[in-house]
Design a protein around this motif. Structure first.
Motif, PDB file in Angstrom:
ATOM      1  N   ALA A   1      49.782  48.790  54.634  1.00  0.00           N
ATOM      2  CA  ALA A   1      49.317  48.788  53.433  1.00  0.00           C
ATOM      3  C   ALA A   1      49.782  47.595  52.470  1.00  0.00           C
ATOM      4  O   ALA A   1      48.774  47.258  51.513  1.00  0.00           O
ATOM      5  N   ALA A   2      50.807  47.350  52.432  1.00  0.00           N
ATOM      6  CA  ALA A   2      51.423  46.269  51.544  1.00  0.00           C
ATOM      7  C   ALA A   2      50.707  44.946  51.742  1.00  0.00           C
ATOM      8  O   ALA A   2      50.360  44.009  51.023  1.00  0.00           O
ATOM      9  N   LEU A   3      50.750  44.665  53.016  1.00  0.00           N
ATOM     10  CA  LEU A   3      50.061  43.432  53.743  1.00  0.00           C
ATOM     11  C   LEU A   3      48.667  43.304  53.342  1.00  0.00           C
ATOM     12  O   LEU A   3      48.355  42.358  53.081  1.00  0.00           O
ATOM     13  N   GLN A   4      48.201  44.430  53.613  1.00  0.00           N
ATOM     14  CA  GLN A   4      46.518  44.570  53.073  1.00  0.00           C
ATOM     15  C   GLN A   4      46.556  44.161  51.627  1.00  0.00           C
ATOM     16  O   GLN A   4      45.476  43.461  51.241  1.00  0.00           O
ATOM     17  N   ALA A   5      47.343  44.718  50.711  1.00  0.00           N
ATOM     18  CA  ALA A   5      47.345  44.402  49.287  1.00  0.00           C
ATOM     19  C   ALA A   5      47.402  43.188  48.947  1.00  0.00           C
ATOM     20  O   ALA A   5      46.842  42.484  48.234  1.00  0.00           O
ATOM     21  N   GLN A   6      48.445  42.413  49.775  1.00  0.00           N
ATOM     22  CA  GLN A   6      48.721  41.003  49.460  1.00  0.00           C
ATOM     23  C   GLN A   6      47.344  40.143  49.950  1.00  0.00           C
ATOM     24  O   GLN A   6      47.111  39.053  49.379  1.00  0.00           O
ATOM     25  N   ALA A   7      46.918  40.571  51.049  1.00  0.00           N
ATOM     26  CA  ALA A   7      45.783  39.775  51.645  1.00  0.00           C
ATOM     27  C   ALA A   7      44.438  39.698  50.461  1.00  0.00           C
ATOM     28  O   ALA A   7      44.037  38.668  50.217  1.00  0.00           O
ATOM     29  N   ILE A   8      44.325  40.983  49.950  1.00  0.00           N
ATOM     30  CA  ILE A   8      43.263  40.931  49.055  1.00  0.00           C
ATOM     31  C   ILE A   8      43.694  40.270  47.783  1.00  0.00           C
ATOM     32  O   ILE A   8      42.896  39.462  47.122  1.00  0.00           O
ATOM     33  N   ALA A   9      44.883  40.379  47.270  1.00  0.00           N
ATOM     34  CA  ALA A   9      45.227  39.540  46.123  1.00  0.00           C
ATOM     35  C   ALA A   9      45.369  37.983  46.372  1.00  0.00           C
ATOM     36  O   ALA A   9      44.768  37.448  45.505  1.00  0.00           O
ATOM     37  N   ALA A  10      45.611  37.639  47.507  1.00  0.00           N
ATOM     38  CA  ALA A  10      45.651  36.361  47.812  1.00  0.00           C
ATOM     39  C   ALA A  10      44.217  35.736  47.989  1.00  0.00           C
ATOM     40  O   ALA A  10      44.053  34.500  47.506  1.00  0.00           O
ATOM     41  N   ARG A  11      43.337  36.565  48.527  1.00  0.00           N
ATOM     42  CA  ARG A  11      42.047  36.107  48.679  1.00  0.00           C
ATOM     43  C   ARG A  11      41.287  36.025  47.339  1.00  0.00           C
ATOM     44  O   ARG A  11      40.492  34.724  47.087  1.00  0.00           O
ATOM     45  N   THR A  12      41.624  36.870  46.543  1.00  0.00           N
ATOM     46  CA  THR A  12      41.318  36.863  45.146  1.00  0.00           C
ATOM     47  C   THR A  12      41.578  35.450  44.434  1.00  0.00           C
ATOM     48  O   THR A  12      40.878  34.879  43.588  1.00  0.00           O
ATOM     49  N   TYR A  13      42.824  35.225  44.663  1.00  0.00           N
ATOM     50  CA  TYR A  13      43.506  34.217  43.917  1.00  0.00           C
ATOM     51  C   TYR A  13      42.790  33.048  44.394  1.00  0.00           C
ATOM     52  O   TYR A  13      42.707  31.904  43.590  1.00  0.00           O
ATOM     53  N   ALA A  14      42.637  32.641  45.724  1.00  0.00           N
ATOM     54  CA  ALA A  14      42.101  31.479  46.078  1.00  0.00           C
ATOM     55  C   ALA A  14      40.675  31.239  45.528  1.00  0.00           C
ATOM     56  O   ALA A  14      40.095  30.341  45.413  1.00  0.00           O
TER      57      ALA A  14
END
Length: 417
Positions: free
Chosen positions: A155-168
């Protein structure tokens, strides 16, 4: 079988192929390419993995399969050699633009790392500029593994994926030459080496999800550990964004939750050479989350006010959430500590000195040559947005990536872009 039956069968096969394949192609076509700056230097080397070849376009009229290419820019000229033949060099055109790619999952080697997609090399500001072009989701599989330990809960990795995708996504097309840096200047991207099966699963399971506030992509900043409470964006940067507000963090198990750093008088003299060294230092403003916002420096050649962020950079501190102490440094003696307590509008030292709250705090006592400046700090990073160690703790307690993201980004929606 009659001709008509064969014809009908053929069209049936074509129809089935179009029906099943076209939607996949359409989906793939929507996935954006991202341009990642991975190098800016005077020389570079690219090579294939093992027995495979890489293909270089721009050194001749045709695309050439080779094993490696070395490029050097010097004295206004760019030259290249192929296949480790360093005795034979060729000059590149003034406005060269090389495209390096291969068709193998092992990628292209550059600086001891492998990269997917293609690498483009051109000259910009008298440097070889190396930009990695690849699909967004492939890029994210590396970013998540580069930014967050693979051992963290899914769940932490998924949250990181969404945050990183949004940032990019927020940065796409904003720069003429590239979209994003591969370092902490944007978000860390270490190529194919950072991918794992677990991380790839986290990225794939959140495919196309991003963070929005009032239907606009947010500035999805994140950091390692806040030291107990995240910071308001307006205390770190120019603007206070409605979704980047201070919230309680759960990062107490972070390896950087508490830290110390000792800096000698001689080191301080070098760091603050413009002031002729450093005699003393004074914290004059902190945020509500106890982060240092402004300090005053006292040196033989004058005094200077600087921000807590600038001091953090100069002293190479993990964060700007810290207190200052003096530590006695002498062989065969017990450590002696002089504690400096910052209390809004007050500063106390020598234990017997009482100050009126209306007066500005006194500076820290003069730093003698046999003392260290002892910095006792909390957390790592700017402290704004999602705390990665806090996300880990929430995930370990059973929180989903939805709950994690909505805790650290106030009032956001999670939906497809």
């Amino acid at each position: 079988m009659s001709t008509s039956l064969k014809s009908n069968s053929r069209w049936t096969i074509v129809f089935i192929a179009i029906f099943f394949i076209s939607p996949l192609k359409a989906i793939g076509a929507k996935e954006p390419l991202i341009r990642v700056l991975i190098g800016q230097e005077n020389k570079a080397r690219f090579r294939a993995d093992g027995s495979k070849s890489i293909f270089v376009k721009g050194i001749s009229s045709k695309q050439r399969p080779i094993k490696s290419i070395n490029i050097i820019y010097s004295n206004g000229s760019a030259n290249y050699s192929l296949n480790n033949n360093l005795n034979s060099w060729f000059e590149l055109p003034k406005n060269f633009n090389l495209i390096i790619k291969n068709n193998h999952e092992r990628g292209i080697w550059y600086k001891n790392r492998r990269y997917a997609g293609e690498l483009r090399v051109s000259l910009n500001d008298n440097k070889l500029q190396i930009i990695n072009y690849l699909k967004l989701e492939k890029y994210l599989k590396s970013v998540v593994g580069s930014e967050m330990p693979k051992e963290f809960p899914i769940a932490a990795l998924q949250a990181q994926a969404i945050a990183a995708r949004t940032y990019a996504l927020k940065l796409l097309g904003k720069n003429q030459f590239f979209d994003i840096h591969s370092t902490q200047a944007s978000q860390v991207y270490l190529g194919l080496e950072a991918e794992t099966a677990k991380i790839n699963r986290a990225v794939k399971s959140t495919s196309s999800l991003a963070l929005f506030y009032k239907n606009e992509l947010i500035e999805a900043v994140f950091h390692s550990s806040s030291g107990g409470r995240t910071e308001n964006s307006g205390q770190v940067w120019k603007y206070q964004l409605p979704y980047l507000r201070s919230v309680v963090d759960y990062d107490q198990n972070s390896i950087k939750y508490r830290w110390t750093k000792e800096i000698s008088s001689s080191e301080l003299d070098q760091i603050f050479s413009g002031l002729g060294g450093l005699n003393s230092i004074q914290i004059i403003k902190k945020s509500n989350t106890d982060r240092v916002l402004k300090v005053r420096l006292y040196g033989p050649k004058g005094n200077e006010n600087i921000s807590g962020r600038t001091l953090r950079k100069k002293l190479k501190l993990l964060s700007n959430k810290f207190d200052l102490n003096l530590k006695f440094n002498q062989i065969n003696q017990d450590d002696k500590m002089m504690k400096i307590n910052y209390i809004y509008g007050k500063n106390k030292f020598n234990l017997d000195k009482k100050l009126d709250s209306d007066f500005a705090p006194y500076p820290l006592p003069v730093i003698p040559i046999d003392y260290f400046l002892l910095v006792k700090g909390y957390g790592a990073g700017h402290g704004v947005g999602m705390s990665q160690w806090g996300a880990r703790a929430m995930a370990e307690r059973g929180a989903s990536f939805h709950k994690i993201l909505k805790h650290y980004y106030t009032g956001v929606q999670i939906k497809t872009f």
